[in-house]
Scaffold this motif. Structure first.
Motif, PDB file in Angstrom:
ATOM      1  N   LEU A 123       4.503  -9.607  10.555  1.00 52.34           N
ATOM      2  CA  LEU A 123       4.474  -8.833   9.531  1.00 52.34           C
ATOM      3  C   LEU A 123       5.099  -9.907   8.092  1.00 52.34           C
ATOM      4  CD1 LEU A 123       2.879  -6.982   7.381  1.00 52.34           C
ATOM      5  CD2 LEU A 123       4.939  -5.256   8.722  1.00 52.34           C
ATOM      6  N   TRP A 124       5.999  -9.682   8.509  1.00 52.68           N
ATOM      7  CA  TRP A 124       6.986 -10.584   7.165  1.00 52.68           C
ATOM      8  C   TRP A 124       6.671 -11.369   6.973  1.00 52.68           C
ATOM      9  CZ3 TRP A 124      10.416  -8.268   4.451  1.00 52.68           C
ATOM     10  CH2 TRP A 124      10.561  -6.838   4.778  1.00 52.68           C
ATOM     11  N   ALA A 179      -6.503 -11.921   3.448  1.00 51.62           N
ATOM     12  CA  ALA A 179      -6.091 -10.895   2.256  1.00 51.62           C
ATOM     13  C   ALA A 179      -6.772  -9.403   3.075  1.00 51.62           C
ATOM     14  CB  ALA A 179      -6.741 -10.749   1.103  1.00 51.62           C
ATOM     15  N   ALA A 180      -7.449  -9.601   3.599  1.00 53.68           N
ATOM     16  CA  ALA A 180      -8.121  -8.149   4.529  1.00 53.68           C
ATOM     17  C   ALA A 180      -6.417  -8.630   6.158  1.00 53.68           C
ATOM     18  CB  ALA A 180      -9.317  -8.745   5.324  1.00 53.68           C
ATOM     19  N   LEU A 185      -2.291  -4.820   8.417  1.00 56.03           N
ATOM     20  CA  LEU A 185      -0.898  -4.958   8.915  1.00 56.03           C
ATOM     21  C   LEU A 185      -0.258  -4.030   8.252  1.00 56.03           C
ATOM     22  CD1 LEU A 185      -0.021  -9.291   9.126  1.00 56.03           C
ATOM     23  CD2 LEU A 185      -0.307  -7.296  11.132  1.00 56.03           C
ATOM     24  N   ASN A 186      -0.258  -3.580   6.901  1.00 53.88           N
ATOM     25  CA  ASN A 186       0.809  -3.369   5.751  1.00 53.88           C
ATOM     26  C   ASN A 186      -0.279  -1.211   5.704  1.00 53.88           C
ATOM     27  OD1 ASN A 186       2.518  -4.990   5.046  1.00 53.88           O
ATOM     28  ND2 ASN A 186       0.537  -5.475   3.532  1.00 53.88           N
ATOM     29  N   ALA A 187      -1.124  -1.391   6.615  1.00 55.10           N
ATOM     30  CA  ALA A 187      -1.569  -0.623   6.687  1.00 55.10           C
ATOM     31  C   ALA A 187      -1.270   0.670   8.264  1.00 55.10           C
ATOM     32  CB  ALA A 187      -2.993  -0.206   6.847  1.00 55.10           C
ATOM     33  N   GLN A 188      -1.431   2.119   7.564  1.00 53.66           N
ATOM     34  CA  GLN A 188      -0.804   2.645   9.252  1.00 53.66           C
ATOM     35  C   GLN A 188      -2.340   2.677  10.511  1.00 53.66           C
ATOM     36  OE1 GLN A 188       1.547   4.580   9.686  1.00 53.66           O
ATOM     37  NE2 GLN A 188       2.077   4.203   7.528  1.00 53.66           N
TER      38      GLN A 188
END
Length: 217
Positions: A123-124, A179-180, A185-188
């Motif tokens: 993620l990072w 982008a998707a 990744l940033n979503a729950q």
């Protein structure tokens, strides 16, 4: 005499490979430590000293490969993008189905999400891809390398130049995929399925637009 010469040269040849393997193992251990720390602290609090402590190596050992934490992050970006591109190639050859585009693109995005989550710090690392000119350049290069593969899937014989109009359209689709992926990744976790489904629909629309324009030209 020949036997004596062989005994002199063979050990030297044999020592080269283990030395190279040890160096590769050390570099990999450093990257694994940096990725694990990214998950714990984020990039701003990451330091080469912390990476060394986590990897169990001295600072000179790290500096043998990378001069600073930004270079380590660039190496992590290359490793992650390499894994993602391998997964995309697997999708292109084994899973893509022109008769069911929406399911095909859903499988693509799901596979990319899984690969990224499997990588420590995925993620990072993804968040940092456009954070510096170096990592942005690595991302752009990775994107350009995918263009010939994707064009040859649907339009064999067409120009695979990433800077040509068709190549630019395909790269736009690749950027939509990135982008998707970042959005998912940033979503729950519960939201990821919906994001992937809606993103797959948009990629199918873009795919059909490219194919329609190519058939008319």
């Amino acid at each position: 005499m020949n036997a004596h010469r062989k005994s002199e040269t063979t050990p030297l040849d044999a020592l080269r490979k283990p030395a190279q393997t040890r160096a590769q193992q050390t570099a990999s251990r450093i990257l694994d430590a940096a990725a694990a720390l990214l998950e714990e602290t984020g990039f701003e609090d990451l330091s080469t000293n912390a990476i060394c402590r986590h990897a169990g190596v001295t600072p000179p050992a790290l500096y043998r490969y990378w001069p600073n934490k930004h270079a380590v992050l660039a190496a992590l970006a290359e490793r992650l993008l390499g894994k993602q591109n391998e997964r995309m190639a697997q999708w292109a050859f084994n899973e893509f189905n022109a008769g069911d585009l929406e399911e095909s693109y859903r499988l693509l995005l799901t596979g990319q999400l899984e690969v990224t989550l499997e990588q420590p710090g995925g993620l990072w690392i993804t968040r940092a891809l456009r954070a510096s000119p170096t990592t942005a350049s690595i991302l752009d290069k990775s994107s350009a390398e995918l263009v010939p593969l994707l064009i040859s899937m649907g339009l064999p014989g067409a120009s695979t130049d990433p800077d040509a109009p068709l190549g630019t359209q395909v790269r736009l689709g690749i950027e939509m995929g990135y982008a998707a992926l970042e959005l998912a990744l940033n979503a729950q976790p519960a939201e990821r399925t919906r994001i992937i489904k809606e993103s797959a629909f948009l990629l199918v629309t873009q795919h059909r637009t490219i194919m329609s324009a190519s058939n008319k030209s």
